[in-house]
Design an enzyme around this catalytic site. Structure first.
Site, PDB file in Angstrom:
ATOM      1  N   HIS A  73      26.568  55.585  37.298  1.00  0.00           N
ATOM      2  CA  HIS A  73      26.729  55.522  35.850  1.00  0.00           C
ATOM      3  C   HIS A  73      25.630  54.647  35.259  1.00  0.00           C
ATOM      4  O   HIS A  73      25.408  53.520  35.704  1.00  0.00           O
ATOM      5  CB  HIS A  73      28.100  54.950  35.487  1.00  0.00           C
ATOM      6  CG  HIS A  73      29.203  55.951  35.595  1.00  0.00           C
ATOM      7  ND1 HIS A  73      30.404  55.832  34.923  1.00  0.00           N
ATOM      8  CD2 HIS A  73      29.291  57.112  36.290  1.00  0.00           C
ATOM      9  CE1 HIS A  73      31.171  56.864  35.202  1.00  0.00           C
ATOM     10  NE2 HIS A  73      30.522  57.647  36.038  1.00  0.00           N
ATOM     11  N   TYR A 194      35.462  52.451  26.765  1.00  0.00           N
ATOM     12  CA  TYR A 194      36.267  51.281  26.418  1.00  0.00           C
ATOM     13  C   TYR A 194      36.604  51.396  24.937  1.00  0.00           C
ATOM     14  O   TYR A 194      35.707  51.374  24.090  1.00  0.00           O
ATOM     15  CB  TYR A 194      35.480  49.991  26.662  1.00  0.00           C
ATOM     16  CG  TYR A 194      35.322  49.626  28.122  1.00  0.00           C
ATOM     17  CD1 TYR A 194      36.085  48.612  28.693  1.00  0.00           C
ATOM     18  CD2 TYR A 194      34.393  50.273  28.937  1.00  0.00           C
ATOM     19  CE1 TYR A 194      35.943  48.261  30.033  1.00  0.00           C
ATOM     20  CE2 TYR A 194      34.241  49.939  30.272  1.00  0.00           C
ATOM     21  CZ  TYR A 194      35.022  48.925  30.805  1.00  0.00           C
ATOM     22  OH  TYR A 194      34.874  48.593  32.130  1.00  0.00           O
ATOM     23  N   PRO A 286      40.759  42.899  34.763  1.00  0.00           N
ATOM     24  CA  PRO A 286      39.922  44.025  35.199  1.00  0.00           C
ATOM     25  C   PRO A 286      38.985  44.573  34.127  1.00  0.00           C
ATOM     26  O   PRO A 286      38.181  45.457  34.429  1.00  0.00           O
ATOM     27  CB  PRO A 286      40.951  45.081  35.612  1.00  0.00           C
ATOM     28  CG  PRO A 286      42.177  44.744  34.833  1.00  0.00           C
ATOM     29  CD  PRO A 286      42.190  43.253  34.706  1.00  0.00           C
ATOM     30  N   LYS A 290      35.010  43.119  37.709  1.00  0.00           N
ATOM     31  CA  LYS A 290      34.366  42.110  38.541  1.00  0.00           C
ATOM     32  C   LYS A 290      35.098  41.767  39.831  1.00  0.00           C
ATOM     33  O   LYS A 290      34.524  41.127  40.712  1.00  0.00           O
ATOM     34  CB  LYS A 290      34.186  40.817  37.731  1.00  0.00           C
ATOM     35  CG  LYS A 290      33.243  40.945  36.561  1.00  0.00           C
ATOM     36  CD  LYS A 290      31.869  41.328  37.031  1.00  0.00           C
ATOM     37  CE  LYS A 290      30.980  41.780  35.892  1.00  0.00           C
ATOM     38  NZ  LYS A 290      29.885  42.633  36.343  1.00  0.00           N
ATOM     39  N   TYR A 378      27.552  43.342  32.993  1.00  0.00           N
ATOM     40  CA  TYR A 378      28.346  44.454  33.522  1.00  0.00           C
ATOM     41  C   TYR A 378      27.760  44.980  34.834  1.00  0.00           C
ATOM     42  O   TYR A 378      28.493  45.225  35.799  1.00  0.00           O
ATOM     43  CB  TYR A 378      28.426  45.570  32.484  1.00  0.00           C
ATOM     44  CG  TYR A 378      29.542  46.549  32.768  1.00  0.00           C
ATOM     45  CD1 TYR A 378      30.775  46.429  32.113  1.00  0.00           C
ATOM     46  CD2 TYR A 378      29.397  47.601  33.668  1.00  0.00           C
ATOM     47  CE1 TYR A 378      31.816  47.311  32.375  1.00  0.00           C
ATOM     48  CE2 TYR A 378      30.426  48.494  33.928  1.00  0.00           C
ATOM     49  CZ  TYR A 378      31.632  48.334  33.292  1.00  0.00           C
ATOM     50  OH  TYR A 378      32.660  49.202  33.549  1.00  0.00           O
TER      51      TYR A 378
END
Length: 384
Positions: A73, A194, A286, A290, A378
């Site tokens: 991704h 998200y 979550p 991580k 990220y």
């Protein structure tokens, strides 16, 4: 009385990876796992691998199937105010990306590579930091094993942290939980979504091109029985809604659970011969993806330190382990906290808090600096 150089408590990804890294360097080790092999290989957990985690798995020979089946991704999508905004990782991080590859598959790969003793249904009963003696129960009998070093990769509820004589803990519990589902339906997106919504947070992820993984923010006291398939899909559709022709595909739900949200850190991560790694030492919400990646970073540090100690007797990296690991842990905790508080709706927040969240989201998607900060955290900072 059996002796080994490194006794590893916990046969999840952290313990298995540490054992594999040590065996490749000729360091004898034994892995004890309290659950069955079937349970460990089916335990649903994280599925987002940072660039550094992918690099570590490739370098140690555990990346062949990941590279064939994993999904690279190059960004994520933030949704709010019925608009979608993409964060492009490679352009903001010098080409770094993430990989979608389930923890269940990482565990299967590492078990297949295992060369040393790996005992399933071996419950650790105690670990003495001063002597390195581990007591465990296996096949109906109690056994004792002496170790030069003990590494507890046995999770939040394991005996590892409880065996430390002096630990300072830091904890934050959030007033919401995640209802997570697995569904036999192709993902409705190419990259993770998200979503911030007035009814709460939602996340669209995936496990494969044919299996979707989705999450809803819910009350921690909610009963799964109150969430029918139709109610779950309706709520997901509402929270993901954007202006345009995007559609959420529905399918059979094969697994569901409600997970509380918390942050937790234990300091230090070492006492004498006992070291903590992964969830035994820290938990992150979550939202920042991580948890597994921090565990990999921990055991990578430990493998380097134990290799130097084993090879030339130099304990400097072992002495620095806790401080070095905790620097990364607290960075991940902060990023996960920011993502969580920015995207979730606290049931007690007022319109002022609503406006602050929207302001932060608008700043991130409208600023190169804001997008870069999110992207760098990220995809994961380089390993020390």
């Amino acid at each position: 009385m059996k002796h080994t150089r490194v006794g590893i408590i916990g046969g999840g990804p952290a313990g298995l990876l540490l054992g594999h890294l040590l065996s490749a360097r000729g360091i004898e080790n034994v892995v004890l796992e309290s659950r069955t092999r079937e349970y460990v290989e089916r335990r649903q957990r994280a599925g987002i691998l940072e660039q550094s985690t992918v690099d570590v798995l490739r370098a140690c020979g555990a990346g062949e199937r990941m590279d064939r089946q994993g999904l690279v991704h190059e960004g994520i999508e933030l949704r709010f105010d019925r608009q979608a905004h993409r964060i492009d990782f490679p352009s903001l991080t010098g080409g770094r990306t993430v990989m979608v590859y389930a923890q269940t598959e990482v565990v299967k790969d590492l078990i297949a590579l295992r060369e040393g003793p790996l005992l399933f249904e071996a419950e650790a009963l105690s670990a003495d930091p001063a002597t390195g003696v581990v007591r465990y129960r296996h096949e109906g009998a109690e056994h004792t094993m002496t170790c030069d070093v003990v590494v507890a990769c046995d999770g939040f509820h394991g005996i590892g942290r409880a065996s430390m004589p002096a630990v300072t803990t830091f904890r934050r519990d959030y007033p919401f939980a995640w209802l997570g589902i697995l569904a036999d339906v192709p993902p409705s997106c190419e990259e993770l979504i998200y979503a911030h919504h007035e009814r709460g947070f939602a996340l669209h992820s995936m496990r494969s091109p044919h299996v979707s993984r989705l999450y809803l923010q819910v009350d921690p006291g909610d009963d799964l029985a109150d969430w029918s398939d139709e109610r779950i899909w309706d709520e997901l559709e509402t929270r993901f809604a954007v202006d345009g022709d995007w559609k959420l595909e529905r399918g059979p739900i094969t697994d569901r659970s409600i997970t509380p949200m918390r942050s937790f850190v234990a300091e230090p991560m070492r006492h004498d011969r006992l070291f903590l790694a992964g969830d035994a030492a820290h938990i992150v919400p979550p939202t920042g993806a991580k948890g597994l990646n921090l565990a990999v970073a921990d055991v990578t540090l430990l493998a380097q330190a134990l290799t130097r100690w084993h090879g030339v007797g130099d304990e400097s990296l072992l002495d620095a382990y806790s401080e070095t690991a905790l620097r990364r842990v607290w960075r991940a905790e902060h990023f996960s906290y920011l993502m969580t508080t920015m995207l979730h709706r606290d049931p007690h927040q007022d319109p002022f808090d609503d406006r602050l969240q929207l302001s932060q989201l608008r700043y991130i998607v409208g600023s190169t600096a804001g997008m870069t900060s999110l992207a760098e955290n990220y995809v994961g900072l380089p390993l020390d």
